[in-house]
Design a protein around this motif. Structure first.
Motif, short mmCIF file in Angstrom:
data_model
loop_
_atom_site.label_atom_id
_atom_site.label_comp_id
_atom_site.label_asym_id
_atom_site.label_seq_id
_atom_site.Cartn_x
_atom_site.Cartn_y
_atom_site.Cartn_z
N TRP A 1 -13.02 -10.98 2.78
CA TRP A 1 -11.57 -10.92 2.56
C TRP A 1 -10.83 -11.70 3.64
CZ3 TRP A 1 -7.90 -6.30 3.76
CH2 TRP A 1 -6.73 -6.40 3.00
N ALA B 1 -13.82 3.68 4.34
CA ALA B 1 -14.03 2.33 3.79
C ALA B 1 -12.81 1.46 4.05
CB ALA B 1 -14.31 2.41 2.29
N THR B 2 -11.61 2.00 3.80
CA THR B 2 -10.39 1.22 3.97
C THR B 2 -10.20 0.83 5.44
OG1 THR B 2 -9.39 2.38 2.10
CG2 THR B 2 -7.88 1.19 3.56
N SER C 1 -18.43 -2.16 3.16
CA SER C 1 -17.01 -2.39 3.44
C SER C 1 -16.81 -3.43 4.54
CB SER C 1 -16.34 -1.07 3.85
OG SER C 1 -16.44 -0.13 2.81
N LEU C 2 -17.73 -3.43 5.48
CA LEU C 2 -17.70 -4.42 6.56
C LEU C 2 -17.88 -5.84 6.00
CD1 LEU C 2 -17.41 -3.80 9.58
CD2 LEU C 2 -19.89 -3.87 9.79
N GLY D 1 -8.59 1.49 -1.24
CA GLY D 1 -7.34 1.33 -0.51
C GLY D 1 -6.14 2.00 -1.16
N LEU E 1 -21.87 2.54 2.52
CA LEU E 1 -20.41 2.53 2.39
C LEU E 1 -19.80 1.69 3.51
CD1 LEU E 1 -17.82 3.98 1.00
CD2 LEU E 1 -17.88 5.38 3.06
N ILE E 2 -20.28 1.94 4.72
CA ILE E 2 -19.69 1.27 5.88
C ILE E 2 -20.14 -0.19 5.96
CG2 ILE E 2 -19.58 1.32 8.41
CD1 ILE E 2 -19.76 4.44 8.07
N THR F 1 -12.54 0.46 7.57
CA THR F 1 -13.59 -0.51 7.90
C THR F 1 -13.26 -1.91 7.38
OG1 THR F 1 -15.19 1.29 7.74
CG2 THR F 1 -16.08 -0.95 7.75
N PHE F 2 -12.86 -2.02 6.10
CA PHE F 2 -12.63 -3.40 5.62
C PHE F 2 -11.34 -4.01 6.18
CE2 PHE F 2 -11.34 -1.17 1.49
CZ PHE F 2 -10.00 -1.52 1.49
N MET G 1 0.83 -1.21 0.00
CA MET G 1 0.00 0.00 0.00
C MET G 1 0.86 1.26 0.00
SD MET G 1 -3.44 -0.61 2.20
CE MET G 1 -4.13 0.94 1.66
N PHE H 1 -17.45 -6.79 2.90
CA PHE H 1 -16.28 -7.09 2.06
C PHE H 1 -15.11 -7.55 2.94
CE2 PHE H 1 -12.35 -4.82 0.28
CZ PHE H 1 -11.86 -5.96 -0.32
N GLY H 2 -14.86 -6.83 4.03
CA GLY H 2 -13.72 -7.17 4.90
C GLY H 2 -13.86 -8.56 5.51
N ILE H 3 -15.10 -8.96 5.84
CA ILE H 3 -15.32 -10.30 6.39
C ILE H 3 -14.99 -11.35 5.33
CG2 ILE H 3 -17.09 -11.89 7.27
CD1 ILE H 3 -18.47 -9.38 8.51
#
Lengths: 139, 148
Positions: free
Chosen positions: A95, B127-128, A88-89, B113, A84-85, B130-131, A46, A91-93
């Motif tokens: 991922w 968003a970044t 993203s939550l 990201g 959005l939140i 959060t995920f 990143m 998606f993160g799970i």
């Protein structure tokens, strides 16, 4: 010409993901596992990407057109909504379960592993489900 | 599990190739915005192509390039290790969540990201965060609370 630059950008993006280690789910999960033996490599991915892209993106922000005359299409939305939140939550799970996000999924789709085909099919189904729900909502 | 702070996995730490790969990703995102005026967000491009949105040809070609990357790599060198940790059910559930989540959240690791954080977009920063947080918590729960 814009088609060529799009293709070239896609190839470079994929090579970058492969080189960075982002295309290896085990490595991604090693980064997400703070409580285990933590592999910080992906933080450097990143940092490297942002260091290079920040200048050009800042330049793009001030322009109405790209170097090849395409309209500059940067997201204009600013509000932090529940979608959005929540999105993203979710998606993160996902991922965190498999260690795969959309870019790497496509960058290894043709690498000959059956697992990624299952993931990509399910991901496309998820995207189509979103589209179907959105269409229903707007009718 | 380490109690007193984070234990770094030095054996698998690859700072240089990860930095270089990241720089290439940044270069690709830069080219796409400089020449095509578009954000290199993979979930957005894919969703848009699926929906038949504007600029399908350019977006499709970017995605085609991404698909071709391992084949081109394979012409010159052996592909890096790609090792999965999940069985088919895990992959299926993960794929569904990633597909739905990135569309509702308007982006993923690339669009939010990399590109969004580079632009210091407040939506992308949120968003970044959060995920990433959800990813850390999910792995903690699966590996250290349920698994073992």
């Amino acid at each position: 010409m814009r088609k060529l630059t799009a293709l070239l950008a896609g190839v470079l993006f994929g090579i970058g993901l492969l080189l960075a280690g982002m295309a290896n789910p085990t490595k991604v999960l090693g980064f997400l596992d703070l409580a285990g033996a933590w592999d910080p490599s992906l933080a450097l991915v990143m940092i490297g990407a942002i260091a290079v892209a920040a200048g050009p993106l800042a330049w793009a922000k001030r322009r109405a057109q790209s170097l090849l005359g395409a309209p500059m299409q940067l997201p204009a939305k600013r509000e932090l909504d529940p979608r959005l939140i929540g999105g993203s939550l979710v998606f993160g799970i996902g991922w965190g379960i498999a260690g795969i996000c959309p870019g790497p999924a496509l960058a290894i789709l043709l690498s000959g592993h059956w697992q990624v085909s299952v993931f990509v099919l399910a991901m496309l189904a998820g995207m189509l489900l979103f589209t179907a729900l959105e269409r229903r909502r707007s009718h | 599990m380490s109690i007193d702070g984070v234990a770094i996995d030095w054996l698998n730490f690859t700072p240089w190739s990860s930095l270089a790969g990241g720089a290439l990703i940044g270069l690709a995102a830069s080219l796409f915005v400089l020449f095509n005026g578009r954000i290199a967000g993979i979930s957005g491009l894919l969703g848009s192509v699926l929906e038949g949105g504007e600029g399908r040809a350019e977006k499709g070609l970017f995605l085609l390039g991404l698909l071709l990357a391992p084949l081109l790599w394979g012409l010159f060198s052996v592909l890096p290790t790609i090792e999965f940790q999940s069985g088919w059910l895990g992959l299926l559930v993960a794929g569904l969540l990633v597909g739905v989540g990135t569309r509702y959240g308007s982006g993923c690791t690339s669009g939010h990201g990399v590109c969004g954080v580079s632009r210091l977009s407040p939506r992308s920063l949120v968003a970044t965060f959060t995920f990433m947080a959800a990813g850390f918590v999910t792995v903690f729960v699966l590996r250290h609370l349920l698994g073992g």
